[in-house]
Design a protein around this motif. Structure first.
Motif, short mmCIF file in Angstrom:
data_model
loop_
_atom_site.label_atom_id
_atom_site.label_comp_id
_atom_site.label_asym_id
_atom_site.label_seq_id
_atom_site.Cartn_x
_atom_site.Cartn_y
_atom_site.Cartn_z
N VAL A 8 32.95 35.21 65.25
CA VAL A 8 32.48 34.07 64.44
C VAL A 8 33.30 32.81 64.75
O VAL A 8 32.77 31.74 65.05
N PHE A 9 34.63 32.95 64.69
CA PHE A 9 35.48 31.78 64.97
C PHE A 9 35.25 31.28 66.39
O PHE A 9 35.21 30.08 66.64
N GLY A 10 35.09 32.22 67.31
CA GLY A 10 34.86 31.83 68.70
C GLY A 10 33.59 31.04 68.85
O GLY A 10 33.57 29.99 69.51
N VAL A 11 32.51 31.52 68.20
CA VAL A 11 31.23 30.83 68.31
C VAL A 11 31.32 29.45 67.68
O VAL A 11 30.83 28.45 68.23
N ILE A 12 32.00 29.37 66.50
CA ILE A 12 32.09 28.08 65.81
C ILE A 12 32.81 27.06 66.69
O ILE A 12 32.35 25.92 66.82
N ILE A 13 33.88 27.48 67.33
CA ILE A 13 34.63 26.51 68.13
C ILE A 13 33.79 26.05 69.32
O ILE A 13 33.78 24.88 69.67
N VAL A 14 33.03 26.99 69.90
CA VAL A 14 32.17 26.60 71.03
C VAL A 14 31.08 25.63 70.55
O VAL A 14 30.79 24.62 71.19
N LEU A 15 30.51 25.92 69.35
CA LEU A 15 29.47 25.04 68.81
C LEU A 15 30.02 23.63 68.53
O LEU A 15 29.36 22.63 68.80
N CYS A 16 31.25 23.59 68.00
CA CYS A 16 31.87 22.29 67.71
C CYS A 16 31.95 21.46 68.98
O CYS A 16 31.61 20.27 68.99
N ILE A 17 32.42 22.09 70.04
CA ILE A 17 32.57 21.35 71.29
C ILE A 17 31.19 20.95 71.83
O ILE A 17 30.99 19.82 72.28
N ALA A 18 30.23 21.86 71.70
CA ALA A 18 28.87 21.55 72.16
C ALA A 18 28.31 20.34 71.40
O ALA A 18 27.67 19.47 71.98
N LEU A 19 28.61 20.29 70.08
CA LEU A 19 28.12 19.19 69.26
C LEU A 19 28.67 17.85 69.77
O LEU A 19 27.95 16.85 69.85
N PHE A 20 29.94 17.84 70.12
CA PHE A 20 30.55 16.63 70.68
C PHE A 20 29.82 16.19 71.94
O PHE A 20 29.51 15.01 72.13
N VAL A 21 29.54 17.18 72.79
CA VAL A 21 28.90 16.86 74.07
C VAL A 21 27.49 16.31 73.82
O VAL A 21 27.09 15.30 74.39
N VAL A 22 26.76 16.96 72.91
CA VAL A 22 25.39 16.52 72.61
C VAL A 22 25.40 15.12 72.01
O VAL A 22 24.61 14.25 72.36
N ALA A 23 26.37 14.89 71.08
CA ALA A 23 26.42 13.62 70.37
C ALA A 23 26.52 12.45 71.34
O ALA A 23 25.98 11.36 71.08
N ALA A 24 27.20 12.67 72.43
CA ALA A 24 27.38 11.58 73.38
C ALA A 24 26.06 11.12 73.97
O ALA A 24 25.93 10.00 74.45
N PHE A 25 25.03 12.01 73.93
CA PHE A 25 23.75 11.66 74.56
C PHE A 25 22.66 11.31 73.55
O PHE A 25 21.60 10.84 73.94
N VAL A 26 22.89 11.55 72.25
CA VAL A 26 21.89 11.24 71.25
C VAL A 26 22.18 9.84 70.67
O VAL A 26 23.29 9.59 70.22
N PRO A 27 21.20 8.93 70.73
CA PRO A 27 21.45 7.58 70.22
C PRO A 27 21.81 7.63 68.74
O PRO A 27 21.17 8.33 67.96
N GLY A 28 22.83 6.90 68.36
CA GLY A 28 23.21 6.80 66.96
C GLY A 28 24.19 7.85 66.49
O GLY A 28 24.65 7.82 65.37
N TRP A 29 24.51 8.83 67.37
CA TRP A 29 25.44 9.89 66.95
C TRP A 29 26.87 9.58 67.36
O TRP A 29 27.80 10.18 66.86
N TRP A 30 27.04 8.71 68.32
CA TRP A 30 28.38 8.43 68.80
C TRP A 30 28.75 7.01 68.41
O TRP A 30 28.05 6.40 67.60
N LEU A 31 29.84 6.48 68.92
CA LEU A 31 30.27 5.13 68.55
C LEU A 31 29.16 4.11 68.80
O LEU A 31 28.42 4.22 69.78
N PRO A 32 29.03 3.11 67.92
CA PRO A 32 28.02 2.08 68.17
C PRO A 32 28.41 1.20 69.35
O PRO A 32 29.56 1.22 69.81
N LYS A 33 27.41 0.46 69.83
CA LYS A 33 27.63 -0.48 70.94
C LYS A 33 28.87 -1.34 70.69
O LYS A 33 29.11 -1.77 69.56
#
Lengths: 315, 423
Positions: A8-33
């Motif tokens: 469970v902890f392993g999956v959560i940590i992988v998901l957290c990192i995946a979320l960071f990676v995805v956020a960089a490509f979804v408009p509005g999820w990462w730092l604004p312009k």
């Protein structure tokens, strides 16, 4: 059973990192312009700290998962050995983070100096856009030197400095006869090649603590009762133009496409210090004009509206 | 990983996690609205008949005004205690239970509930006018009600009574819509009858806020949102006025001496009374100022008009002046607190500050002087406009002179330039 928790902890940590990676490509999820002159430096610091913390987060989580996996399933009756500690190890994990903190604090000095040191503030002269911003529950009252006042500055080089002195009077927000007033909207123009268009804000508050926050400029400054705090910025991009349909200046103008309503070109002004029940709605907008001429046109327009002697319908 | 295979403890952990998640998602999914059971409460706070005429140098203590019940007035140190002797308020709490019941049901029929508000009486033609001229459509009122809940309720109260939870701690106190009086309006009745407000007036107040009071600007709301809020405020105001007038009838005419046969019809009959005033307060009634005199455009003409305005400001009423110093003592710097029509304390504006609640445009100042400020004691003064042939021929306008003087007054440099000495 303990292998399950390790998973469970392993999956959560992988998901957290995946979320960071995805956020960089979804408009509005990462730092604004980012549109200010010093914003890139602030962003670099942010990324540096992000990478350092990510590295140590992943490291400690991986150790945790590994240890649960490896040592979790103890045989019944097995007694855990008592470990007194390891002097050398403790010295290392104290000195290394301390060293990193010192490193961060040294690396940020230059950026902090650029944004916050008064010696780097624009000296009030005719090329500087001076604005008084008065925060109160729950709005931003804004005041500009009027067009006539700015014309007088062309003849009188001491004019801008005198205006600053009056603006810095801390108790009441007096203002001058021909000042242009607005609310919840900061107008400025994009800095030109010669550096004209730097903005000098005299920040006050009429009641409690507020914080003047322009996320697209990576700029934040607390407003403290009884103090007049200077804030400066300069912008590299612009987002407002006269809209024939609504007969006024509208933000959200993308000058690459020539279209209004682009979310990346709506730049917020927010309060970033909890100031009461409507704190979250204490919002304004930042309007950056293409050049000084367009800003002056807006200033004239705003002053004309302020000097209206007839109801709008009768004009 | 089922409860059968795992121990009891693990099962409890999993169950609690599931319950927590479910509770959280249920909380997140709750729509931001009123409960369908919630009804507008029938008024319980006293109806002010005659506010005290005393003046004081200090405002009311925080947390005291506006009054919620008659009991509060019994305290000898209550600022409105003296009202019990001269001009006691009407007390809604003594309303007979059957009167209260008929009032509640009739009001619910006319105005719906906070979740489904409506403004509609028995007359279909009148309802159509309400929808067309005052935007009282069900859809708009429902939107307005939600926005009101979000932005306005905590000061102005559920029923627009100016008694929300924060109302007691801010000064000046938030507006109570129920008497139907609005301060900063562009309209005026030639006969001097109290007007309501135009939709534009209300929208302007919400959009720009009232500088110098606790009312902030809601300038980031869209025009549609503002018009929904405006419609809802009109709804609350009409509702409050119908309730106020019906209650006055119930309280002044004890059972057996009533001049009406049917209670329900009596209550319904107040709807057109209030609605008509709102209709006549719309766009057509906006005061258009007399043209700004040509002579004032020049520097000398302006200087002269500022001087004229100063004279009118200082001159007593029996010498054809404005007598403004009578209330705006020392140009408002030493003005005393007094009671307004809502039973809260207000002070004539300090005109040397350059902070204008109703707006700083010349047209705003013109409207304030011309229309007066309802409920506050500031009288309407349309007579400063040039009306006689001689006055028009002189090319002067005393009202515009006053406006020019007021615009110069707050600024020391301008006072020096135009020779105005106020110290």
């Amino acid at each position: 059973m303990h292998k399950f928790w390790a998973a469970v902890f392993g999956v959560i940590i992988v998901l957290c990192i995946a979320l960071f990676v995805v956020a960089a490509f979804v408009p509005g999820w990462w730092l604004p312009k980012q549109v200010s002159t010093f914003g890139d430096a602030a962003d670099r610091l942010f990324y540096m700290i992000l990478w350092i913390t990510t590295f140590f987060f992943v490291l400690t989580e991986a150790l945790l998962v590994y240890n649960i996996w490896k040592f979790g399933d103890a045989k019944p009756g097995y007694k855990a050995p008592y470990v007194h500690g390891n002097h050398k190890l403790e010295v290392i994990w104290t000195i290394v983070p301390a060293g990193i903190l010192v490193l961060i604090s040294v690396l940020q000095i230059g950026t902090w100096e650029e944004i916050k040191y008064t010696k780097n503030f624009p000296r009030p002269d005719i090329s500087v856009n001076q604005i008084v911003v008065v925060a109160r529950q729950w709005e931003w009252r804004i005041r500009y030197p009027g067009p006539e006042e700015q014309k007088r500055w062309e003849r009188d080089p001491k004019g801008p400095e005198n205006w600053r002195k009056l603006a810095e009077f801390p108790f009441e927000d007096f203002g001058q006869y021909d000042d242009v007033h607005d609310v919840n909207a900061v107008h400025a123009w994009m800095m030109d090649e010669r550096g004209a268009g730097r903005v000098l804000i005299h920040l006050k508050t009429r009641d409690v603590l507020h914080s003047f926050f322009l996320p697209h400029l990576r700029l934040k400054q607390d407003a403290v009762p009884g103090k007049v705090i200077p804030v400066w910025f300069a912008v590299n991009d612009w987002n407002t133009a006269y809209d024939e349909k609504s007969k006024t200046w509208v933000d959200g103008f993308n000058h690459n496409t020539g279209q209004f309503g682009d979310r990346n070109f709506i730049w917020d002004l927010a309060c970033a210090e909890f100031c009461g029940s409507r704190h979250s709605m204490m919002k304004g907008r930042l309007y950056i004009h293409k050049d000084r001429a367009d800003f002056n046109k807006w200033l004239d327009f705003q002053q004309k509206a302020q000097n209206a002697r007839m109801p709008a319908a009768a004009e | 990983m089922t409860c059968a295979s795992g121990s009891r403890k693990e099962c409890a952990t999993w169950l609690s996690a599931v319950v927590l998640l479910a509770a959280c998602s249920a909380g997140c999914g709750d729509p931001d609205g009123y409960s369908p059971e919630l009804r507008y409460p029938v008024r319980t706070d006293p109806i002010i008949v005659k506010p005290p005429t005393t003046e004081t140098a200090v405002p009311d203590r925080p947390g005291v005004l506006p009054i919620m019940n008659m009991l509060a007035l019994n305290a000898p140190n209550h600022p409105l205690h003296s009202m019990l002797k001269d001009g006691p308020p009407l007390d809604p709490s003594v309303l007979a239970p059957n009167d209260r019941a008929v009032l509640q049901t009739t009001m619910d029929e006319l105005f719906g509930t906070p979740l489904v508000p409506r403004t509609a009486g028995p007359d279909a033609e009148f309802n159509l006018r309400l929808r067309e001229e005052l935007d009282q459509t069900d859809a708009k009122l429902a939107t307005g009600s939600l926005l009101y809940r979000q932005h306005c309720l905590h000061c102005h109260g559920l029923a627009g009574d100016g008694r929300g939870p924060t109302a007691f701690w801010i000064n000046p106190h938030p507006r109570d819509y129920r008497p139907g009086l609005y301060k900063f309006i562009s309209i005026s009745d030639p006969q001097g009858r109290e007007m309501r407000a135009s939709k534009e007036d209300l929208a302007r107040t919400v959009r720009r806020g009232l500088d110098g009071t606790a009312m902030p600007a809601f300038s980031t709301l869209s025009d549609e949102e503002l018009s929904a809020i405006t419609a809802y405020v009109i709804h609350l105001s009409i509702r409050g006025e119908v309730e106020l007038n019906s209650m006055k009838n119930f309280l002044t005419f004890p059972a057996g001496q009533r001049t009406w046969d049917n209670d329900k019809e009596m209550i319904q009959s107040w709807l057109p009374t209030s609605g008509d005033n709102w209709f006549s307060s719309q766009q057509g009634a906006v005061v258009t100022p007399k043209p700004y005199p040509k002579a004032y455009e020049s520097e000398e003409g302006f200087a002269q008009s500022v001087k004229d305005g100063w004279d009118i400001f200082k001159t007593p009423g029996d010498k054809q002046g404005g007598d403004c110093l009578k209330c705006h003592t020392d140009y408002g710097r030493k003005a005393q607190f007094r009671y307004d029509a809502w039973g809260t304390m207000v002070r004539p504006a300090d005109l040397t500050l350059g902070v204008y609640r109703g707006g700083r445009r010349p047209i705003d100042l013109y409207w304030r002087i011309h229309n007066g400020i309802a409920g506050s004691g500031m009288v309407r003064s349309p007579h400063f406009q040039p009306t006689t042939k001689d006055e028009i021929a002189s090319g002067k306008d005393r009202l515009w002179s006053l406006v020019n003087f007021l615009q110069v007054l707050p600024y020391p440099a301008m006072r020096e330039k135009y020779g105005i000495k106020i110290d």
